[in-house]
Scaffold this motif. Sequence first.
Motif, PDB file in Angstrom:
ATOM      1  N   ASP A 187      27.053  30.332  49.212  1.00 13.76           N
ATOM      2  CA  ASP A 187      27.653  31.379  50.034  1.00 13.76           C
ATOM      3  C   ASP A 187      29.131  31.662  49.749  1.00 13.76           C
ATOM      4  O   ASP A 187      29.751  32.415  50.500  1.00 13.76           O
ATOM      5  N   LYS A 188      29.693  31.085  48.695  1.00 12.31           N
ATOM      6  CA  LYS A 188      31.084  31.383  48.352  1.00 12.31           C
ATOM      7  C   LYS A 188      31.183  31.812  46.892  1.00 12.31           C
ATOM      8  O   LYS A 188      30.458  31.328  46.044  1.00 12.31           O
ATOM      9  N   ARG A 216      28.041  33.407  43.025  1.00  9.66           N
ATOM     10  CA  ARG A 216      28.089  33.038  44.438  1.00  9.66           C
ATOM     11  C   ARG A 216      27.256  31.775  44.628  1.00  9.66           C
ATOM     12  O   ARG A 216      26.041  31.776  44.431  1.00  9.66           O
ATOM     13  N   GLU A 269      36.415  39.045  49.590  1.00 13.33           N
ATOM     14  CA  GLU A 269      36.479  37.610  49.290  1.00 13.33           C
ATOM     15  C   GLU A 269      36.937  37.383  47.851  1.00 13.33           C
ATOM     16  O   GLU A 269      37.694  36.455  47.571  1.00 13.33           O
ATOM     17  N   HIS A 316      32.835  31.995  43.208  1.00 19.59           N
ATOM     18  CA  HIS A 316      33.603  31.139  42.307  1.00 19.59           C
ATOM     19  C   HIS A 316      33.709  31.810  40.940  1.00 19.59           C
ATOM     20  O   HIS A 316      32.833  32.581  40.555  1.00 19.59           O
TER      21      HIS A 316
END
Lengths: 167, 167, 167
Positions: free
Chosen positions: A138-139, A135, A22, A141
């Motif tokens: 849940d993503k 994070r 990711e 950056h």
Amino acid sequence: MGNPKTIDDLQHRIALLEDREEIRDLIERYAEAADHRNDPELMYALFAEDAVWEAPGFGRFEGRPAILNGLSEIGTTRLVWTMHYMISPRIRVSGDRTNAQASWRVWELATVPGKKHPQPEAVWGGGSYQVDLTRVTDKWHFKRVRLNLELISRYTEGWAATRVAQL
Amino acid sequence: MGNPKTIDDLQHRIALLEDREEIRDLIERYAEAADHRNDPELMYALFAEDAVWEAPGFGRFEGRPAILNGLSEIGTTRLVWTMHYMISPRIRVSGDRTNAQASWRVWELATVPGKKHPQPEAVWGGGSYQVDLTRVTDKWHFKRVRLNLELISRYTEGWAATRVAQL
Amino acid sequence: MGNPKTIDDLQHRIALLEDREEIRDLIERYAEAADHRNDPELMYALFAEDAVWEAPGFGRFEGRPAILNGLSEIGTTRLVWTMHYMISPRIRVSGDRTNAQASWRVWELATVPGKKHPQPEAVWGGGSYQVDLTRVTDKWHFKRVRLNLELISRYTEGWAATRVAQL
């Protein structure tokens, strides 16, 4: 084997591998935003709200709004066209998967408004990014981005005499 | 934990990571085939039988035989030597692992037959690939390849005045 | 499902993916050491004790001490500044995870001491690495490194006439 502890451990190791993928994606999305003259709409999703962006010779911007403004101004006033190649990222994700560090190299082609001449100039750029990531929901950056350009070189001159040209 | 459902889920996530690695490999094998003047024998294993290859300025080829012929002709008539650097792929594998999409950047050095002059010319190329992939008999293949060269630039001129040169 | 055999299999597949990530890291650490004029302290941790390094035009060094000496001499006498971009590694780890093979491309910018002129010269380099790796005390190391430079080209000349320049 087959016990909950082992399964949890495998799940964690897989998650760390997925995090790395990711983050690789995030780096390339940054390149794409950069090649759209630092388009604020593309940049928005990449940064944490309290992120910091800095690069010697370009400035330091604190907080996502300042980053989007600052990068957009660079993209529209100091650059005409760019191609960013993001190369060989090193990624370290923390054990608890809340934060990470990454560094990679950039190989960049740019066309910049001419200063000496009325025509635009072709320029080579080379250097590295050092970033901290967080994070959030849940993503991944960017929390801090530091760009260090070791090479800024006019196409017409090369870097033998001057490795970081004043454009 | 430890139940069949969890194990299946882990197995699936691992398979998706392995797919990404296999696709990265495929991309580099494509670069190698390209640097052998688009050698049809090297290209053969990379494409699905019904694949499509297209690039503005180079053509559109439907079906593997047409792709192998078309690329081979480009490689032998329009190129003398090339070096393809495939950079920062973004890969998205479908949940059922039957198909995938990938995009990446290419940084290319080429020597092309001279038109203006009898001598060959050195040329820079830059752009991106957008591909669709399909998994056939357990291996990933290109189903559709689109190359978009944003930069084709004579070494002697650079890209400041003309970013896509007519060679 | 959920039986020890399946769990072992998943664990092994995860370990192979982790190996690939560690080897990617090793490759980038080699680039960093190279860009510190082949600093022996940075190079030390990357090589197995009985490693071999060789590159046509640069030499062949057997054993880690000879590699560190040889590379350091190249880095201090034949190079003034470099930037190594390591691109699209292909990695194959053996089933028992004791050894691996990797290959990748290098895109290199260098400043070299001038021979023709008193000033340093800017030079492009391009080629590929082929390496064998060994896993010693749980870490991957280079056991054999072969560098093949296909392009060594003066900035002022390009590669149209001479692709491997004698510097």
